[in-house]
Design a protein around this motif. Structure first.
Motif, PDB file in Angstrom:
ATOM      1  N   TRP A 150      -8.669  -0.538   3.051  1.00  9.20           N
ATOM      2  CA  TRP A 150      -8.137  -1.072   1.793  1.00  9.20           C
ATOM      3  C   TRP A 150      -7.484  -2.434   2.032  1.00  9.20           C
ATOM      4  CZ3 TRP A 150      -7.815   0.642  -3.375  1.00  9.20           C
ATOM      5  CH2 TRP A 150      -6.904  -0.039  -4.171  1.00  9.20           C
ATOM      6  N   GLU A 152     -10.089  -5.143   2.791  1.00  8.58           N
ATOM      7  CA  GLU A 152     -10.861  -5.588   1.631  1.00  8.58           C
ATOM      8  C   GLU A 152     -10.063  -6.531   0.736  1.00  8.58           C
ATOM      9  OE1 GLU A 152     -14.178  -5.093   0.780  1.00  8.58           O
ATOM     10  OE2 GLU A 152     -14.129  -4.531   2.894  1.00  8.58           O
ATOM     11  N   LEU A 166     -14.793   1.764   2.133  1.00  8.91           N
ATOM     12  CA  LEU A 166     -14.628   0.772   1.076  1.00  8.91           C
ATOM     13  C   LEU A 166     -15.435  -0.485   1.355  1.00  8.91           C
ATOM     14  CD1 LEU A 166     -10.773   1.088   0.494  1.00  8.91           C
ATOM     15  CD2 LEU A 166     -12.614   2.080  -0.876  1.00  8.91           C
ATOM     16  N   THR A 182       0.816  -1.215   0.000  1.00  8.54           N
ATOM     17  CA  THR A 182       0.000   0.000   0.000  1.00  8.54           C
ATOM     18  C   THR A 182       0.852   1.269   0.000  1.00  8.54           C
ATOM     19  OG1 THR A 182      -0.105  -0.038   2.427  1.00  8.54           O
ATOM     20  CG2 THR A 182      -1.908  -1.120   1.221  1.00  8.54           C
ATOM     21  N   TRP A 186     -14.527   4.304  -9.335  1.00  6.56           N
ATOM     22  CA  TRP A 186     -14.253   5.204  -8.218  1.00  6.56           C
ATOM     23  C   TRP A 186     -14.489   6.643  -8.667  1.00  6.56           C
ATOM     24  CZ3 TRP A 186      -8.953   2.469  -8.037  1.00  6.56           C
ATOM     25  CH2 TRP A 186      -9.029   1.303  -7.259  1.00  6.56           C
TER      26      TRP A 186
END
Length: 263
Positions: A129, A132, A93, A77, A185
């Motif tokens: 994030w 998920e 999310l 990330t 998005w």
């Protein structure tokens, strides 16, 4: 959405990336060079009145770096974190609604809807994030394409841009063979003093999530037709090649995403 197309099957079952330019530019190779070709390749996007094209190229480079990072590991990330502004505010999310539209022994498909209410700072957003993507062991396809761009109001030297980004993730994981997530998005970007683009807001518009428990499609075209001369001479070229060779006056429909699958 290519949920049940041959391209989807190819990705879902084999993980092979369908050939194509990730930036959605069609650059066909003609049998003979055109006089204008040398000029066109020297034209830089955004150098005319369509300045948003230049911004789109800059943001596409950032999205391409995300793809490279995620293909190495779903746990990465760092590159995405570098894209988030200090004043970032993102929506959750986690799906607010999830509806199953197909469920059988091999395939389950969900339509996910999300809240667009911002409220997550950088750390909380990155935490969601990672949560998920927790079940994904390896990402095979990570594609992000800007499908809409709008230049917002400027505040002094700070420029703001609003974009819609189509994303597609295909991955393997424990408990399933392949999973594909396709959605859109809404991302707003802000320029920094140094000219970099940082994300100030991020929300999910919608998502289709398909998960296969076992392979349901295998492409055997090469094995079945590989020794046929016309297969290599005609079939393997693809629509982009033939649209540069065939005369439009012939009436043949070559302007679309056509294909055939026989079982």
């Amino acid at each position: 959405m290519r949920l049940w197309s041959p391209a989807f099957h190819d990705r879902l079952e084999t993980g092979n990336k369908v050939p194509g330019n990730p930036s959605f530019y069609v650059r066909p190779h003609y049998r003979s060079e055109r006089p204008l070709d040398a000029v066109l390749f020297k034209v830089q996007a955004g150098s005319d009145q369509f300045i948003s094209e230049g911004y789109a190229d800059q943001l596409s480079a950032i999205l391409a770096a995300w793809s490279v990072d995620l293909l190495q590991s779903p746990r990465n990330t760092q590159v995405i974190a570098q894209s988030l502004a200090p004043n970032f505010s993102g929506a959750s999310l986690r799906p607010a609604q999830s509806r199953i539209v197909r469920s059988d022994v091999l395939l389950r498909i969900r339509q996910n809807r999300y809240s667009d209410t911002p409220g997550l700072n950088r750390e909380a957003f990155l935490g969601e994030w990672q949560a998920e993507l927790h079940d994904l062991s390896k990402i095979i396809v990570a594609e992000f394409q800007i499908t809409a761009i709008e230049i917002g109001k400027s505040e002094g030297s700070i420029q703001r841009i609003h974009t819609h980004v189509r994303y597609e993730l295909v991955a393997s994981g424990s408990g399933f063979h392949r999973e594909q997530r396709v959605g859109n998005w809404r991302i707003s970007w802000e320029s920094t003093v140094s000219g970099e683009w940082k994300i100030v807001s991020w929300s999910v518009l919608e998502e289709t999530q398909a998960q296969a428990s076992a392979p349901v499609y295998v492409d055997i075209a090469s094995a079945a037709c590989g020794r046929v001369e016309s297969y290599a001479a005609q079939m393997l070229h693809g629509a982009d090649y033939w649209r540069t060779v065939l005369d439009g006056a012939s009436g043949i429909d070559i302007y679309g995403h056509n294909g055939i699958s026989v079982a």
